[in-house]
Enzyme design. Sequence first.
Site, short mmCIF file in Angstrom:
data_model
loop_
_atom_site.label_atom_id
_atom_site.label_comp_id
_atom_site.label_asym_id
_atom_site.label_seq_id
_atom_site.Cartn_x
_atom_site.Cartn_y
_atom_site.Cartn_z
N HIS A 124 0.82 -1.22 0.00
CA HIS A 124 0.00 0.00 0.00
C HIS A 124 0.86 1.27 0.00
O HIS A 124 0.50 2.27 0.62
CB HIS A 124 -0.95 0.03 1.21
CG HIS A 124 -1.95 -1.07 1.23
ND1 HIS A 124 -3.22 -0.95 0.74
CD2 HIS A 124 -1.86 -2.34 1.70
CE1 HIS A 124 -3.88 -2.09 0.91
NE2 HIS A 124 -3.07 -2.96 1.49
N ARG A 127 -2.43 -9.21 12.02
CA ARG A 127 -2.41 -7.78 11.68
C ARG A 127 -2.32 -6.92 12.94
O ARG A 127 -1.77 -5.83 12.91
CB ARG A 127 -3.68 -7.40 10.91
CG ARG A 127 -3.81 -8.06 9.55
CD ARG A 127 -5.08 -7.61 8.84
NE ARG A 127 -4.99 -6.24 8.36
CZ ARG A 127 -6.04 -5.52 7.98
NH1 ARG A 127 -7.26 -6.02 8.07
NH2 ARG A 127 -5.88 -4.28 7.54
N PHE A 144 1.43 -14.04 5.07
CA PHE A 144 1.42 -12.72 4.42
C PHE A 144 2.76 -12.36 3.76
O PHE A 144 2.78 -11.92 2.61
CB PHE A 144 0.99 -11.64 5.42
CG PHE A 144 0.70 -10.31 4.80
CD1 PHE A 144 -0.39 -10.12 3.97
CD2 PHE A 144 1.53 -9.21 5.04
CE1 PHE A 144 -0.66 -8.88 3.39
CE2 PHE A 144 1.27 -7.97 4.48
CZ PHE A 144 0.18 -7.81 3.65
N ASN A 203 -10.22 -2.97 2.67
CA ASN A 203 -9.97 -2.96 1.23
C ASN A 203 -11.28 -2.77 0.48
O ASN A 203 -12.36 -2.81 1.08
CB ASN A 203 -9.34 -4.29 0.79
CG ASN A 203 -7.86 -4.38 1.12
OD1 ASN A 203 -7.19 -3.37 1.33
ND2 ASN A 203 -7.35 -5.59 1.17
FE1 HDD Z 1 -2.38 -4.74 5.52
C1 HDD Z 1 -0.95 -1.70 5.13
C2 HDD Z 1 -5.37 -3.49 4.37
C3 HDD Z 1 -3.75 -7.89 5.62
C4 HDD Z 1 0.38 -5.88 7.04
N1 HDD Z 1 -3.03 -2.95 4.86
C5 HDD Z 1 -2.28 -1.81 4.79
C6 HDD Z 1 -3.09 -0.73 4.31
C7 HDD Z 1 -4.34 -1.25 4.08
C8 HDD Z 1 -4.30 -2.63 4.45
C9 HDD Z 1 -5.54 -0.50 3.57
C10 HDD Z 1 -2.63 0.68 4.06
C11 HDD Z 1 -2.93 1.58 5.21
C12 HDD Z 1 -2.51 2.98 4.86
O1 HDD Z 1 -3.16 3.58 3.99
O2 HDD Z 1 -1.54 3.45 5.46
N2 HDD Z 1 -4.16 -5.55 5.01
C13 HDD Z 1 -5.29 -4.85 4.66
C14 HDD Z 1 -6.42 -5.74 4.64
C15 HDD Z 1 -5.95 -6.98 4.98
C16 HDD Z 1 -4.55 -6.86 5.22
C17 HDD Z 1 -7.83 -5.32 4.33
C18 HDD Z 1 -6.70 -8.27 5.12
C19 HDD Z 1 -7.95 -8.35 5.41
N3 HDD Z 1 -1.78 -6.55 6.17
C20 HDD Z 1 -2.50 -7.73 6.16
C21 HDD Z 1 -1.76 -8.76 6.85
C22 HDD Z 1 -0.59 -8.18 7.27
C23 HDD Z 1 -0.62 -6.81 6.83
C24 HDD Z 1 -2.24 -10.18 7.06
C25 HDD Z 1 0.55 -8.77 8.05
C26 HDD Z 1 0.46 -9.78 8.83
N4 HDD Z 1 -0.58 -3.96 5.92
C27 HDD Z 1 0.40 -4.60 6.60
C28 HDD Z 1 1.59 -3.72 6.89
C29 HDD Z 1 1.16 -2.36 6.29
C30 HDD Z 1 -0.21 -2.68 5.72
C31 HDD Z 1 2.88 -4.28 6.46
C32 HDD Z 1 2.11 -1.69 5.34
C33 HDD Z 1 2.12 -0.23 5.70
C34 HDD Z 1 1.35 -0.15 6.91
O3 HDD Z 1 0.94 -1.40 7.29
O4 HDD Z 1 1.10 0.85 7.53
O5 HDD Z 1 1.82 -3.65 8.25
#
Ligand code: HDD
Length: 700
Positions: A75, A358, A161, A148
């Site tokens: 993202h 998460r 993930f 999402n």
């Molecule tokens: Fe995630 C970012 C949505 C599963 C780890 N995720 C991130 C963002 C969104 C989502 C919208 C961007 C937020 C922003 O605008 O700053 N992610 C989801 C959804 C998931 C999902 C809807 C499943 C239902 N994500 C998911 C899992 C993991 C992560 C299973 C890790 C175990 N996601 C992350 C992250 C991020 C992220 C690596 C990257 C940047 C951030 O968090 O701030 O931690």
Amino acid sequence: MTEQQRVNDSAKNQDLDQYRVSAGEDLTTNQGVRVSDTDNSLKIGSRGPSLRDDFHFQEKLTHFDRERIPERVVHARGSGAHGYFQAYESMAEYTKAKFLQDPSVQTPVFVRFSTVVGFRGSADTVRDVRGFAIKFYTEDGNYDMVGNNIPVFFIQDAIKFPDLVHAIKPEPHNEMPQAAAAHDNFWDFISLTPEAMHMIMWVLSDRALPRSFRMMQGFGIHTFRFVNDQGKSRFVKFHWKPMLGVHSMVFDETQKIGGKDPDFNRRDLWESIEKGNFPEYELGVQIIAEEDEYKFDFDILDPTKLIPEELVPVRPIGKMVLNRNPDNFFAETEQVAFQPSNVVPGIDFSDDPLLQGRLMSYHDTQLHRLGSPNFTELPINKSLCPFHNNQRDGRMQMRIPTSTVNYYPNSLGGGQPAPSETEGYVHYPERVEGQKVRERSPSFKDHFTQATLFFNSLSMPEKEHIVQAAHFELGKVEDKGVRERMVNLFNHVDHELAKKVAMGIGIPAPTQSVSENHGKSSAAISQENTTKTAKGRKVAILAADGVNGEQVMAIKTALQEAGVQAEIVSKFKGMIKSADGQEMMVDKTFLTSASVLFDAIYVPGGAQSSEALRMQGDAIHFINEAFKHCKPIAAIAEGVELLKTSDIKGVKLSDSSMQNDGGVVTAKTQSDLNGFAKSFIEAIAQHRFWMREEKEKVPA
Ligand code: HDD
């Protein structure tokens, strides 16, 4: 209160005001010392070596050297907006969350929409899931809903993930392709991960190509809990529905936009807010009683499943309006830190194993990205209500705690800050027992029933788009074994689908179905059943000198009244002169725009204009391409003659009265301009005329 007053009045806007700084007058160093020259470094003689005395040069350069922070690992590409949320009625029966109690309260929000795979500078319109993350600045602390635009996810357990993301991101040896799933590594992983098949169906569908952030749904995905003030818990799923309906683009178009305007979705959001066309979304909930946890033929803890709206209706509970663009991209959109673990009393988690992972990962990533545990003090992240605890020091502490004790319990500080017995967050006391195991629940084992449900729910054109998307994505996969495994997985979803996919990717069609298609569907899944309105759309008016002024102005006015933006597109920037002598400003040229950047086109009459456009290949291409992408086209008088010289086929063009044949609205004369405008606006509301896809394709 006007909308503008409301914006200025928002508590978060007022809070941010203390941090806003203007450009100022005199240029100074970060220490406030006025600078006399910022163009020449300090040297010995004008051709001599630079001096270390030059503190301004040193500060300017070292700050510059450190201007980037790690982009989000997923993202990375996102766009933000401020706004507010307002409940329709009190939800006290279900939750004690303060922002859902009083319909007169507006809770400030900051929203960030994103793509998942691409780097921070990648194109907006790639085939991808879109992030839909909301930070609610509630009076009980910040609540983040990090969802999402697709209601399910690829995997069931967060431990997978990193593998998923490694597989979909550019390949490790050559960092290709950018912002695309169409490569061997991704499909290799998917072909070995059948739990992803439901999500894959959504990702191959039009949902992955939203026309606008204003026209896509949002989902909390996981099952959460609502807890009321009696401590009673119910399961809940969150849904955002855009008031403009859910609309998508075609893949060919999105790929072209990637070059023409990579900021397409960001620009659309920004411009809509600047123009006062505020994006609006309704929040809905599916509420499930605790005792109904096991009544479905899937597990509500499994994030690869949705709860069909036919089984549990979505109840609208409030509305979100996005009414202010950020002042500064980095300070707000880049530094905003979302965490699914940010909940407020009244909202709790379920044991969904994806959600559970998460809850840890986001906090960890913010520490890495923003560099300090004090990221919560950044203006965009700071809660509106005060926060007090003994977590004080660390890099970049922005506050000056004045209490002389920094531990609990204490007597020297009057025992404060102390846990709140009445208002404190209490985790729902769920009863859990079991053995420590690394296992997947047997109730998570069915990976295909809902993938089939999704496919069955689509209209014919939507189904066809899935086949084409699969041909593209898997067509880019070199490894035959991967393609074979994918056909096999599609065969578990639907036999006919598998056969069609196989045909386009050089794999023999499966001869037998694996299981009978259950034939069930859910109407809410198809975008054919969404809200249809012309509001929020953009029309190109193709014109040159000698255009019929009345035909331009009358239709432009009618479009504007219907909430449609119209721009004049011509060969050169500047002014054109209509046949009746009016000067008209050209908004875009054939060089600075393209049909793919508009939802519909209109060709007014005027013999000279029509003839000039006929001689311009770009104008004809504009018409052909809009037709190929199934967009509404309107033409009148000599404009109709121009259409006749284009490649559009299979529709009747008016030789006498007005007609609308498959989204091509034409009139020989301007005897009924109002009726003509009405018919065009109705066609714009239809968005696309997919039947054109069944016919021979127009070259464009
Ligand atoms: Fe995630 C970012 C949505 C599963 C780890 N995720 C991130 C963002 C969104 C989502 C919208 C961007 C937020 C922003 O605008 O700053 N992610 C989801 C959804 C998931 C999902 C809807 C499943 C239902 N994500 C998911 C899992 C993991 C992560 C299973 C890790 C175990 N996601 C992350 C992250 C991020 C992220 C690596 C990257 C940047 C951030 O968090 O701030 O931690």
